[in-house]
Design a protein around this motif. Structure first.
Motif, mmCIF file in Angstrom:
data_model
loop_
_atom_site.group_PDB
_atom_site.id
_atom_site.type_symbol
_atom_site.label_atom_id
_atom_site.label_comp_id
_atom_site.label_asym_id
_atom_site.label_seq_id
_atom_site.Cartn_x
_atom_site.Cartn_y
_atom_site.Cartn_z
ATOM 1 N N THR A 236 0.830 -1.212 0.000
ATOM 2 C CA THR A 236 0.000 0.000 0.000
ATOM 3 C C THR A 236 0.858 1.252 0.000
ATOM 4 N N GLY A 237 1.856 1.283 0.887
ATOM 5 C CA GLY A 237 2.723 2.452 0.986
ATOM 6 C C GLY A 237 3.505 2.710 -0.288
ATOM 7 N N LEU A 238 4.032 1.651 -0.893
ATOM 8 C CA LEU A 238 4.803 1.813 -2.126
ATOM 9 C C LEU A 238 3.928 2.298 -3.277
ATOM 10 N N ILE A 239 2.711 1.780 -3.369
ATOM 11 C CA ILE A 239 1.798 2.207 -4.440
ATOM 12 C C ILE A 239 1.375 3.658 -4.227
ATOM 13 N N PHE A 240 1.068 4.020 -2.979
ATOM 14 C CA PHE A 240 0.677 5.399 -2.681
ATOM 15 C C PHE A 240 1.804 6.385 -2.996
ATOM 16 N N SER A 241 3.048 5.928 -2.897
ATOM 17 C CA SER A 241 4.171 6.835 -3.167
ATOM 18 C C SER A 241 4.254 7.215 -4.648
ATOM 19 N N LEU A 242 3.459 6.557 -5.499
ATOM 20 C CA LEU A 242 3.403 6.912 -6.919
ATOM 21 C C LEU A 242 2.471 8.095 -7.188
ATOM 22 N N GLU A 243 1.781 8.578 -6.159
ATOM 23 C CA GLU A 243 0.832 9.680 -6.334
ATOM 24 C C GLU A 243 1.455 10.892 -7.035
ATOM 25 N N PRO A 244 2.660 11.355 -6.616
ATOM 26 C CA PRO A 244 3.235 12.520 -7.311
ATOM 27 C C PRO A 244 3.553 12.264 -8.773
ATOM 28 N N VAL A 245 3.851 11.012 -9.119
ATOM 29 C CA VAL A 245 4.110 10.688 -10.525
ATOM 30 C C VAL A 245 2.848 10.913 -11.347
ATOM 31 N N PHE A 246 1.712 10.451 -10.830
ATOM 32 C CA PHE A 246 0.440 10.668 -11.518
ATOM 33 C C PHE A 246 0.081 12.152 -11.536
ATOM 34 N N ALA A 247 0.399 12.862 -10.447
ATOM 35 C CA ALA A 247 0.128 14.303 -10.398
ATOM 36 C C ALA A 247 0.883 15.029 -11.508
ATOM 37 N N ALA A 248 2.162 14.686 -11.673
ATOM 38 C CA ALA A 248 2.978 15.309 -12.720
ATOM 39 C C ALA A 248 2.479 14.912 -14.106
ATOM 40 N N LEU A 249 2.062 13.655 -14.256
ATOM 41 C CA LEU A 249 1.580 13.174 -15.557
ATOM 42 C C LEU A 249 0.302 13.896 -15.980
ATOM 43 N N PHE A 250 -0.659 13.996 -15.058
ATOM 44 C CA PHE A 250 -1.916 14.686 -15.377
ATOM 45 C C PHE A 250 -1.676 16.180 -15.623
ATOM 46 N N ALA A 251 -0.766 16.772 -14.846
ATOM 47 C CA ALA A 251 -0.459 18.195 -15.029
ATOM 48 C C ALA A 251 0.158 18.443 -16.401
ATOM 49 N N TYR A 252 0.987 17.498 -16.858
ATOM 50 C CA TYR A 252 1.609 17.633 -18.181
ATOM 51 C C TYR A 252 0.579 17.439 -19.296
ATOM 52 N N LEU A 253 -0.275 16.416 -19.143
ATOM 53 C CA LEU A 253 -1.232 16.075 -20.202
ATOM 54 C C LEU A 253 -2.311 17.135 -20.381
#
Length: 302
Positions: A236-253
């Motif tokens: 759970t913790g490792l998957i949640f740590s991907l949140e900023p990656v998705f944040a950057a991806l959506f912000a770029y797209l």
């Protein structure tokens, strides 16, 4: 439910939370800061309460008390992020929010005198170096929005610690839903005191508010509570740590947000620090198992 399916559900929740920074940015175009908090958590509370209305036939006073405390912390975290987003990017906000993983063990050392270990020192230094590269400008000053987002990460670490304490005495499902209601109530109160509350005035803002409320909050909290029963805290913790990656991806797209080279290096360092902090549980567990096996073999040989 299989562990893989639970991990995929956690990943879906992480994606929705990563997108929340984008929708907060859009919502802020026509809605004031505290009003956005009120709408987000108020609508989320109504949705969750409607789904689990049978669970609210009786509420213990302890659950109500902790719900109030957690609701205030959740309100403060969300308000700080939203205020920070006025002067920083969604990408910055997402990466800075991940610092919660670093702050939790640091607060545990300060508050509960937990042991300081070398992995925490290394992960903190790596993450802090990343923060410097991500947020410092040529004049070596930090944007006020970045500071607010970092403070939000610190308060969310408090929120997680208090949640762990409350889970020992309170009904966790009621607690999770009640905190949404209290967070929304604090949003209403602060909006009435400090702002002139108004509803979204454009279709885009309404969509942003509804996605924040129903998908990022109500759906996220419900699915998280279900899925975490069938997977490990480490996963759970490792998957949640991907949140900023998705944040950057959506912000770029959707907003064409790009970071300079040093910003991407800083973001990678922050994620590295977060991963180092997260994997210590798994590594420690393996070491303990290995020690037990060695001790058992020693006893048998004797």
């Amino acid at each position: 439910m299989k562990s893989l399916k639970a991990d995929l559900m956690i990943l879906l929740v992480t994606m929705t939370w990563g997108s929340s920074y984008l929708f907060m940015k859009v919502g802020l175009e026509t809605v004031s800061s505290f009003a956005l908090v009120a709408l987000r958590f108020g609508i989320a509370f109504l949705v969750c309460a409607a789904v689990f209305f049978k669970q609210f036939r009786s509420i213990h006073l302890v659950t109500l008390k902790y719900g109030f405390i957690l609701g205030f912390l959740l309100f403060a975290v969300s308000a700080l992020v939203i205020l920070g987003l006025k002067t920083t990017s969604a990408s910055h906000a997402g990466f800075l929010a991940s610092l919660t993983v670093i702050f939790i063990p640091i607060l545990s050392i300060v508050l509960f005198r937990d042991r300081l270990n070398y992995r925490l020192i290394i992960s903190s230094l790596v993450a802090m170096t990343g923060i410097g590269l991500l947020t410092l400008n040529n004049q070596l000053t930090i944007n006020s929005g970045d500071l607010l987002c970092a403070l939000a990460a610190l308060l969310y670490a408090f929120h997680i610690i208090v949640t762990g304490m409350a889970a020992k005495f309170a009904n966790t499902l009621q607690l999770g839903i009640l905190q949404l209601g209290f967070a929304g109530s604090f949003g209403v109160l602060f909006a009435l005191i400090f702002e002139k509350p108004q509803l979204p005035s454009t279709q885009e803002s309404w969509i942003a508010v509804l996605v924040l409320s129903i998908v990022c909050s109500a759906f996220g909290y419900i699915v998280q509570s279900i899925a975490q029963k069938y997977t490990t805290p480490t996963h759970t913790g490792l998957i949640f740590s991907l949140e900023p990656v998705f944040a950057a991806l959506f912000a770029y797209l959707f907003m064409n947000e790009l970071l300079p080279l040093k910003g991407y290096i800083g973001a990678i360092l922050i994620l590295t620090g977060v991963f180092l902090a997260e994997i210590k549980i798994k590594r420690t567990h393996r070491v303990n198992v290995l020690k037990k096996k060695v001790m058992k073999c020693t006893e048998l040989s004797q």
